[in-house]
Design a protein around this motif. Structure first.
Motif, PDB file in Angstrom:
ATOM      1  N   GLN A   1       0.818  -1.196   0.000  1.00  0.00           N
ATOM      2  CA  GLN A   1       0.000   0.000   0.000  1.00  0.00           C
ATOM      3  C   GLN A   1       0.865   1.265   0.000  1.00  0.00           C
ATOM      4  O   GLN A   1       0.674   2.151  -0.832  1.00  0.00           O
ATOM      5  N   SER A   2       1.857   1.335   0.904  1.00  0.00           N
ATOM      6  CA  SER A   2       2.625   2.584   0.967  1.00  0.00           C
ATOM      7  C   SER A   2       3.575   2.694  -0.212  1.00  0.00           C
ATOM      8  O   SER A   2       3.872   3.800  -0.663  1.00  0.00           O
ATOM      9  N   GLY A   3       4.009   1.550  -0.764  1.00  0.00           N
ATOM     10  CA  GLY A   3       4.835   1.607  -1.970  1.00  0.00           C
ATOM     11  C   GLY A   3       4.064   2.211  -3.126  1.00  0.00           C
ATOM     12  O   GLY A   3       4.578   3.056  -3.868  1.00  0.00           O
ATOM     13  N   MET A   4       2.788   1.794  -3.244  1.00  0.00           N
ATOM     14  CA  MET A   4       1.979   2.330  -4.345  1.00  0.00           C
ATOM     15  C   MET A   4       1.684   3.806  -4.139  1.00  0.00           C
ATOM     16  O   MET A   4       1.590   4.571  -5.104  1.00  0.00           O
ATOM     17  N   VAL A   5       1.542   4.212  -2.879  1.00  0.00           N
ATOM     18  CA  VAL A   5       1.351   5.636  -2.606  1.00  0.00           C
ATOM     19  C   VAL A   5       2.587   6.415  -3.069  1.00  0.00           C
ATOM     20  O   VAL A   5       2.483   7.461  -3.712  1.00  0.00           O
ATOM     21  N   LEU A   6       3.773   5.866  -2.750  1.00  0.00           N
ATOM     22  CA  LEU A   6       5.018   6.531  -3.164  1.00  0.00           C
ATOM     23  C   LEU A   6       5.100   6.654  -4.679  1.00  0.00           C
ATOM     24  O   LEU A   6       5.610   7.639  -5.212  1.00  0.00           O
ATOM     25  N   LEU A   7       4.592   5.635  -5.374  1.00  0.00           N
ATOM     26  CA  LEU A   7       4.650   5.650  -6.833  1.00  0.00           C
ATOM     27  C   LEU A   7       3.529   6.486  -7.434  1.00  0.00           C
ATOM     28  O   LEU A   7       3.439   6.634  -8.651  1.00  0.00           O
ATOM     29  N   GLY A   8       2.625   6.966  -6.563  1.00  0.00           N
ATOM     30  CA  GLY A   8       1.511   7.775  -7.065  1.00  0.00           C
ATOM     31  C   GLY A   8       0.443   6.966  -7.764  1.00  0.00           C
ATOM     32  O   GLY A   8      -0.239   7.460  -8.657  1.00  0.00           O
ATOM     33  N   VAL A   9       0.295   5.688  -7.363  1.00  0.00           N
ATOM     34  CA  VAL A   9      -0.762   4.859  -7.946  1.00  0.00           C
ATOM     35  C   VAL A   9      -2.107   5.304  -7.389  1.00  0.00           C
ATOM     36  O   VAL A   9      -2.228   5.616  -6.209  1.00  0.00           O
ATOM     37  N   ASP A  10      -3.134   5.360  -8.246  1.00  0.00           N
ATOM     38  CA  ASP A  10      -4.457   5.816  -7.804  1.00  0.00           C
ATOM     39  C   ASP A  10      -5.047   4.861  -6.770  1.00  0.00           C
ATOM     40  O   ASP A  10      -4.813   3.658  -6.813  1.00  0.00           O
ATOM     41  N   THR A  11      -5.864   5.403  -5.879  1.00  0.00           N
ATOM     42  CA  THR A  11      -6.464   4.608  -4.806  1.00  0.00           C
ATOM     43  C   THR A  11      -7.226   3.385  -5.320  1.00  0.00           C
ATOM     44  O   THR A  11      -7.035   2.290  -4.790  1.00  0.00           O
ATOM     45  N   PRO A  12      -8.105   3.541  -6.347  1.00  0.00           N
ATOM     46  CA  PRO A  12      -8.820   2.330  -6.796  1.00  0.00           C
ATOM     47  C   PRO A  12      -7.864   1.231  -7.257  1.00  0.00           C
ATOM     48  O   PRO A  12      -8.069   0.060  -6.955  1.00  0.00           O
ATOM     49  N   LEU A  13      -6.801   1.630  -7.932  1.00  0.00           N
ATOM     50  CA  LEU A  13      -5.844   0.643  -8.429  1.00  0.00           C
ATOM     51  C   LEU A  13      -5.138  -0.042  -7.256  1.00  0.00           C
ATOM     52  O   LEU A  13      -4.828  -1.241  -7.301  1.00  0.00           O
ATOM     53  N   GLN A  14      -4.892   0.712  -6.171  1.00  0.00           N
ATOM     54  CA  GLN A  14      -4.270   0.116  -4.979  1.00  0.00           C
ATOM     55  C   GLN A  14      -5.113  -1.050  -4.459  1.00  0.00           C
ATOM     56  O   GLN A  14      -4.597  -2.121  -4.169  1.00  0.00           O
ATOM     57  N   SER A  15      -6.410  -0.813  -4.337  1.00  0.00           N
ATOM     58  CA  SER A  15      -7.299  -1.873  -3.850  1.00  0.00           C
ATOM     59  C   SER A  15      -7.251  -3.076  -4.773  1.00  0.00           C
ATOM     60  O   SER A  15      -7.225  -4.217  -4.317  1.00  0.00           O
ATOM     61  N   ILE A  16      -7.241  -2.800  -6.066  1.00  0.00           N
ATOM     62  CA  ILE A  16      -7.222  -3.902  -7.034  1.00  0.00           C
ATOM     63  C   ILE A  16      -5.963  -4.746  -6.841  1.00  0.00           C
ATOM     64  O   ILE A  16      -6.020  -5.976  -6.792  1.00  0.00           O
ATOM     65  N   VAL A  17      -4.829  -4.077  -6.667  1.00  0.00           N
ATOM     66  CA  VAL A  17      -3.568  -4.810  -6.512  1.00  0.00           C
ATOM     67  C   VAL A  17      -3.575  -5.626  -5.219  1.00  0.00           C
ATOM     68  O   VAL A  17      -3.242  -6.824  -5.214  1.00  0.00           O
ATOM     69  N   VAL A  18      -3.982  -4.994  -4.121  1.00  0.00           N
ATOM     70  CA  VAL A  18      -3.970  -5.707  -2.839  1.00  0.00           C
ATOM     71  C   VAL A  18      -4.897  -6.920  -2.891  1.00  0.00           C
ATOM     72  O   VAL A  18      -4.547  -8.010  -2.429  1.00  0.00           O
ATOM     73  N   GLY A  19      -6.076  -6.726  -3.497  1.00  0.00           N
ATOM     74  CA  GLY A  19      -7.015  -7.839  -3.614  1.00  0.00           C
ATOM     75  C   GLY A  19      -6.434  -8.987  -4.429  1.00  0.00           C
ATOM     76  O   GLY A  19      -6.523 -10.158  -4.038  1.00  0.00           O
ATOM     77  N   ALA A  20      -5.789  -8.634  -5.544  1.00  0.00           N
ATOM     78  CA  ALA A  20      -5.205  -9.666  -6.398  1.00  0.00           C
ATOM     79  C   ALA A  20      -4.085 -10.400  -5.663  1.00  0.00           C
ATOM     80  O   ALA A  20      -3.956 -11.626  -5.757  1.00  0.00           O
ATOM     81  N   VAL A  21      -3.284  -9.651  -4.905  1.00  0.00           N
ATOM     82  CA  VAL A  21      -2.188 -10.273  -4.158  1.00  0.00           C
ATOM     83  C   VAL A  21      -2.737 -11.258  -3.123  1.00  0.00           C
ATOM     84  O   VAL A  21      -2.201 -12.354  -2.952  1.00  0.00           O
ATOM     85  N   LEU A  22      -3.824 -10.876  -2.468  1.00  0.00           N
ATOM     86  CA  LEU A  22      -4.428 -11.760  -1.468  1.00  0.00           C
ATOM     87  C   LEU A  22      -4.807 -13.102  -2.092  1.00  0.00           C
ATOM     88  O   LEU A  22      -4.452 -14.166  -1.581  1.00  0.00           O
ATOM     89  N   VAL A  23      -5.512 -13.041  -3.228  1.00  0.00           N
ATOM     90  CA  VAL A  23      -5.957 -14.275  -3.879  1.00  0.00           C
ATOM     91  C   VAL A  23      -4.747 -15.087  -4.339  1.00  0.00           C
ATOM     92  O   VAL A  23      -4.677 -16.307  -4.139  1.00  0.00           O
ATOM     93  N   ALA A  24      -3.768 -14.402  -4.933  1.00  0.00           N
ATOM     94  CA  ALA A  24      -2.586 -15.107  -5.420  1.00  0.00           C
ATOM     95  C   ALA A  24      -1.841 -15.784  -4.270  1.00  0.00           C
ATOM     96  O   ALA A  24      -1.387 -16.930  -4.387  1.00  0.00           O
ATOM     97  N   ALA A  25      -1.745 -15.080  -3.138  1.00  0.00           N
ATOM     98  CA  ALA A  25      -1.030 -15.645  -1.996  1.00  0.00           C
ATOM     99  C   ALA A  25      -1.731 -16.890  -1.482  1.00  0.00           C
ATOM    100  O   ALA A  25      -1.094 -17.907  -1.183  1.00  0.00           O
ATOM    101  N   ALA A  26      -3.067 -16.831  -1.407  1.00  0.00           N
ATOM    102  CA  ALA A  26      -3.827 -17.985  -0.920  1.00  0.00           C
ATOM    103  C   ALA A  26      -3.665 -19.165  -1.875  1.00  0.00           C
ATOM    104  O   ALA A  26      -3.519 -20.311  -1.452  1.00  0.00           O
ATOM    105  N   TRP A  27      -3.646 -18.856  -3.178  1.00  0.00           N
ATOM    106  CA  TRP A  27      -3.484 -19.922  -4.181  1.00  0.00           C
ATOM    107  C   TRP A  27      -2.099 -20.565  -4.065  1.00  0.00           C
ATOM    108  O   TRP A  27      -1.960 -21.787  -4.026  1.00  0.00           O
ATOM    109  N   LEU A  28      -1.060 -19.726  -3.982  1.00  0.00           N
ATOM    110  CA  LEU A  28       0.306 -20.235  -3.854  1.00  0.00           C
ATOM    111  C   LEU A  28       0.440 -21.102  -2.611  1.00  0.00           C
ATOM    112  O   LEU A  28       1.037 -22.174  -2.627  1.00  0.00           O
TER     113      LEU A  28
END
Lengths: 269, 423
Positions: free
Chosen positions: B388-415
């Motif tokens: 989350q804070s890395g994406m803030v540093l990169l200036g990623v938009d808030t909606p995109l942040q949620s999308i990334v975190v959500g995708a990471v959660l699913v990917a982590a559970a799958w792995l």
């Protein structure tokens, strides 16, 4: 009938019902130390339920239980264990995610003087008891789900004998095992019997029963059909007891014996 | 089988390291270095890492409790709302109740407010636990109800008004320049931690030798000890490399009658108090989960509830205690959250329950029950906060942040699932 039984464990007029169905219906049975009693019968005959009452899995049952001649109340698994009654359940009742030592001592953990778990002491004890049952067992660090059926069975048996059991209930101990492992369990049962431990063996396998048991007790529809010494009976007669409820002349009939049997027996005489 | 394994695998086996945990640390390192490169050197700075640690503290604390809840095959959806409600109560206690009884800015204000909050957490959590364990209502439903009830209660207390400002001492729990322990104390904590690591490793070795158990190779043991101590020292050095902002330094100088030298005064933050609390919670919870009878029962219930009951464990009461612990930790996180904000608001902690569950799952807690570690969950919390804070540093938009975190959660559970099936 009102005097105290001198058997190691005795149940008198024990009954339990679930939703109006009499799973166990006024069962009386006496079990001795140094003797293997087999409890046989169809699926749903009430064997497992009876065994669970004795091991403390049910709180409410009718009738009385005697241990060492004294009337006892068994309301939970802790009570049963306090009277020296240990149970090896058909499902083995192992926590699959824990290792062998943790399972052996579950509910009775060894602790250090600071009250923390003494895992090393528990592992040392586990190694000792497992060496007796399964000499080549070395997988003490792995969760028991990684073990083979025979190894898991060894863990379940080890847990039962670890705490100086006087009486052992074994619910289908060989059902999930191969021939070699079955023979191994048979060896353990003979060894425990020689140590003076009383054993109640619940089994489907009539060959196992004739191999290991001294007495056979047959249940049908929640009631005792009869009890008979293995030496006095044939396999076919026992099957007759299980399927039809027919009591052969050598058996002591129970309330579950079919009435026809008595007439037949009268005719034979 | 061991002979055919590669040298790395052999080393891991010899060192008895959890390869899963190593994988997570590797993933975290990749994320950190990746953001550092992408942001042109902004991520791996003392300032950003220090802030990251403070931002992770609240979720990390609750994640340790969520691990035990999920291990027993339950879930707690109410902790975000509970955090908000208890935060409001603690705010009201210190701004309204205590001043009326003891006077304004009394030195015990913070302690009274915190104690009431923590006690309330135990009561609310215990109540939900009782309904789950003794009335047999699924924990998903009970805590879903709790999510609505406690959020409503948070609103009700002050009819939606925000409570601010808070007691000055209470605020220290939120971090910031004053809410950090400074360079000297940080080094003391670091030394103590290194000492404890060495003592634990040596003690374990002595005991294993006493029982003639196989020992880890000495080289592996020394390597692990050195790695742990290096990490501790590095973390303290980073915390001590982050100076107070100039405004705080000026106020501090004025208050103490020091004249500022021309180059300014370097006052190190050191470890932030919320981070110290989180580390303490992590240590205690790890102890509870692994070295304590209660923890053993929690895992046994998760592995096989029937077996636990047949072993004579009072499984229902254990479940109640797990929920009590969860409530306590939610209250602690609530205290940190409102202290950091210097205000209690009725929306505090909204959606926190989902972040906490995600942290636990990313950290390797299995929703099927029976598996999960405290350290993994805390690492999961840091990992999510890093994203989350890395994406803030990169200036990623808030909606995109949620999308990334959500995708990471699913990917982590799958792995994680794939990994579990293979090992």
């Amino acid at each position: 009938m009102d005097q105290m039984p001198d058997a190691l464990v005795a149940m008198r007029d024990v009954a339990i019902s679930f939703g109006g169905i009499h799973a166990v219906d006024r069962v009386s049975i006496e079990l001795n130390g140094g003797e293997v009693t087999a409890l046989v019968g169809h699926n749903g005959a009430g064997k497992s339920t009876l065994v669970k009452i004795l091991s403390g899995a049910y709180q409410h049952y009718a009738g009385t239980i005697f241990v060492g001649g004294k009337e006892v109340a068994i309301g939970n698994p802790r009570d049963a264990k306090a009277y020296g009654i240990e149970t090896i359940h058909q499902s083995l009742a192992l926590a699959d995610n824990l290792d062998a030592a943790a399972n052996l001592f579950l509910g009775r953990e060894l602790r250090t003087r600071w009250g923390t778990l003494d895992d090393i002491a528990m592992e040392a004890e586990a190694r000792k008891v497992m060496r007796r049952l399964s000499p080549h067992f070395e997988r003490f660090k792995e969760p028991v789900k990684a073990l083979s059926g025979g190894q898991r069975q060894s863990v379940a048996i080890a847990r039962a004998i670890l705490f100086d059991a006087r009486f052992l209930i074994m619910d289908e101990p060989t059902a999930a095992l191969g021939p070699q492992e079955t023979a191994q369990v048979g060896e353990i049962i003979r060894q425990l019997k020689a140590d003076g431990i009383g054993i109640l063996l619940v089994s489907h396998d009539i060959h196992d029963v004739f191999d290991l048991a001294d007495r056979i007790c047959v249940m049908k529809n929640g009631r005792i059909v009869g009890t008979v010494r293995v030496a006095d009976v044939t396999k076919d007669e026992v099957l007759g007891m299980i399927i039809l409820g027919n009591c052969p002349p050598s058996a002591i009939p129970g309330p579950g014996a079919s009435v026809a049997t008595n007439e037949e027996r009268g005719r034979q005489r | 089988m061991v002979q055919s394994a590669s040298p790395t695998v052999r080393f891991l086996k010899a060192a008895e390291l959890d390869s899963r945990m190593l994988g997570m640390i590797g993933a975290l390192a990749m994320i950190w270095v990746g953001f550092h490169l992408l942001s042109g050197g902004l991520f791996l700075t003392p300032r950003n890492l220090w802030n990251l640690s403070v931002q992770s503290a609240s979720v990390a604390i609750m994640a340790t409790g969520m691990v035990l809840v999920i291990v027993t095959r339950n879930i707690d959806l109410s902790i975000g709302s509970m955090l908000g409600f208890i935060g409001m109560v603690m705010g009201a206690v210190q701004t309204d109740l205590v001043p009326k009884l003891l006077g304004f800015e009394h030195s015990a204000t913070w302690a009274v407010a915190l104690a009431i909050g923590l006690g309330l957490g135990i009561v609310l959590g215990g109540f939900q636990g009782l309904v789950v364990a003794y009335l047999g209502v699924p924990s998903f439903i009970v805590t879903l109800g709790g999510l609505l009830v406690w959020r409503g209660a948070a609103w009700w207390i002050t009819s939606g008004q925000t409570i601010a400002p808070l007691d000055a001492r209470f605020r220290l729990m939120g971090g910031g320049p004053e809410g950090s322990i400074g360079a000297g104390w940080s080094w003391a904590v670091g030394a103590l931690a290194c000492f404890a690591v060495i003592l634990l490793m040596a003690g374990g070795r002595v005991r294993r030798r006493k029982f003639r158990f196989p020992l880890r190779p000495l080289a592996a043991e020394i390597f692990l000890g050195a790695a742990a101590c290096t990490f501790i020292v590095a973390a303290i050095a980073v915390a001590n490399a982050y100076p107070w902002p100039i405004g705080s330094v000026r106020r501090f100088a004025e208050a103490n009658g020091i004249s500022l030298p021309p180059g300014g005064l370097f006052i190190a933050h050191g470890i932030a108090i919320p981070v110290l609390i989180a580390i303490g919670v992590g240590v205690v919870m790890t102890f509870v989960a692994t070295r304590n009878r209660f923890g053993r029962y929690v895992y046994a219930i998760g592995g096989n509830p029937e077996a636990a009951a047949l072993a004579g464990i009072n499984t229902r009461w254990v479940i109640v205690k797990v929920f009590m612990l969860m409530g306590f930790l939610a209250a602690l996180s609530g205290a940190i959250s409102i202290a950091r904000l210097n205000a209690a608001t009725n929306s505090e902690g909204t959606l926190a329950e989902l972040l906490v569950i995600a942290a636990a799952v990313i950290g390797g807690t299995s929703l099927a029950g029976g598996a999960g570690t405290i350290a993994g969950a805390m690492l999961g919390a840091v990992l999510m906060q890093s994203l989350q804070s890395g994406m803030v540093l990169l200036g990623v938009d808030t909606p995109l942040q949620s999308i990334v975190v959500g995708a990471v959660l699913v990917a982590a559970a799958w792995l994680d699932g794939t990994y579990r099936r293979r090992v």
